[in-house]
Scaffold this active site. Structure first.
Site, PDB file in Angstrom:
ATOM      1  N   TRP A   1       0.814  -1.225   0.000  1.00 51.82           N
ATOM      2  CA  TRP A   1       0.000   0.000   0.000  1.00 51.82           C
ATOM      3  C   TRP A   1       0.841   1.267   0.000  1.00 51.82           C
ATOM      4  CZ3 TRP A   1      -4.790   0.783   3.736  1.00 51.82           C
ATOM      5  CH2 TRP A   1      -5.726   1.624   3.121  1.00 51.82           C
ATOM      6  N   ASP A   2       2.149   1.179   0.190  1.00 54.49           N
ATOM      7  CA  ASP A   2       2.955   2.410   0.201  1.00 54.49           C
ATOM      8  C   ASP A   2       4.383   2.133  -0.276  1.00 54.49           C
ATOM      9  OD1 ASP A   2       3.315   5.146   0.594  1.00 54.49           O
ATOM     10  OD2 ASP A   2       4.006   4.893   2.659  1.00 54.49           O
ATOM     11  N   LEU A   3       4.522   1.335  -1.343  1.00 55.54           N
ATOM     12  CA  LEU A   3       5.864   0.918  -1.763  1.00 55.54           C
ATOM     13  C   LEU A   3       6.444   1.915  -2.771  1.00 55.54           C
ATOM     14  CD1 LEU A   3       7.882  -1.255  -1.079  1.00 55.54           C
ATOM     15  CD2 LEU A   3       7.135  -2.529  -3.075  1.00 55.54           C
TER      16      LEU A   3
END
Length: 306
Positions: free
Chosen positions: A195-197
């Protein structure tokens, strides 16, 4: 130990809720307790982001590690769940976990070497693609947020948010993203997403060349996990002089490496743009961010020309 908490971290949590302020007041005692309980020795000054404190330590066997402390939230609990499920495959390894405070002890990576230090953008994108391939092979456990719920809430909020945008073009674009997401709600996927790579959340390591950190686990379609890589290092994207083409190149590399249906991945990427724009509206913005519009043009058929 004599713990120095960075000023910006103090400010962040003093301005937050009672849980965060309480956590901040007990932080020195908590650190001392965990150092004793897990037989750890401080090994350098602490570092911090916006919400977490990271203290380099050594374990009893002299193995380097990082004590990561952050106020307990559903997000920090989900992060522990995700790290456990990945078990070091593509992500930083979880060594210890305190369930009461959600404090974690993690393997130590090289905080001075993020993927942002890689000059070849194709190489950096391929690293992200390899990590996402590994991470999303895992089926999500039941106790992480579901994309169906997240996306459904976004669709519900979109009409009100659109009315806050000044430009009719922006309003139409945001509503079109919402309509696209609404069509996907019947099949939101079940993979474990980071979700936040983005590039800054990939660090160099000894066990593997690159590993993901700071996940915000979500159960859903891998296409929803592409946007952070598409938006990473945005100044470098703009410096190419053809940002739409640069983003499209990243999108092509990612979808090909992950074996994703391009149209479906594009649709879920529009979902991320919708999510970001809803957050922007909540923060008082009255126009869509130019980077969001550029990404939309890059991943959709209408953006097929540079």
């Amino acid at each position: 130990m004599d713990l120095h908490v960075p000023d910006h971290l103090i400010t962040t949590h003093l301005q937050a809720d009672d849980t965060a302020r309480s956590w901040l007041s007990t932080l020195p005692t908590l650190v001392d307790d965990l150092l004793t309980r897990w037989t750890l020795t401080p090994d350098g000054p602490p570092r911090s982001g916006q919400a977490a404190l990271a203290l380099p330590v050594r374990r009893a066997d002299d193995t380097p590690a990082v004590l990561r402390l952050q106020p307990p939230t559903p997000g920090t609990r989900a992060a522990v769940t995700g790290l456990r499920r990945w078990a070091g495959r593509g992500a930083v390894r979880l060594l210890e976990h305190d369930p009461t405070t959600t404090t974690t002890l993690l393997e130590r990576l090289d905080a001075t070497r993020t993927l942002e230090t890689v000059e070849d953008d194709d190489e950096a994108t391929r690293v992200i693609a390899d990590l996402l391939t590994t991470l999303t092979q895992v089926q999500a456990p039941p106790d992480v947020p579901r994309l169906r719920d997240v996306a459904g809430a976004m669709v519900d909020r979109a009409p009100d948010a659109a009315r806050s945008l000044r430009s009719p073009t922006d309003r139409a674009l945001l509503l079109s993203w919402s309509a696209t997401v609404a069509e996907l709600l019947t099949d939101p996927g079940d993979r474990l997403l980071h979700w936040d790579l983005h590039y800054g959340n990939v660090l160099a390591g000894d066990r593997a060349p690159w590993l993901a950190i700071d996940p915000e686990p979500l159960a859903g379609d891998p296409g929803f996990d592409l946007w952070p890589a598409l938006d990473s290092n945005w100044n470098a994207v703009l410096a190419t002089g053809t940002p739409t083409r640069a983003v499209r190149r990243r999108f092509d590399l990612l979808t090909e490496a992950l074996g994703l249906d391009r149209e479906r991945a594009a649709a879920w990427t529009l979902g991320r743009l919708l999510q970001n724009s809803l957050w922007d509206v909540e923060d008082g913005r009255t126009s869509l961010a130019p980077s969001q519009v550029t990404v939309a043009h890059a991943v959709t058929p209408a953006g097929s020309n540079p």
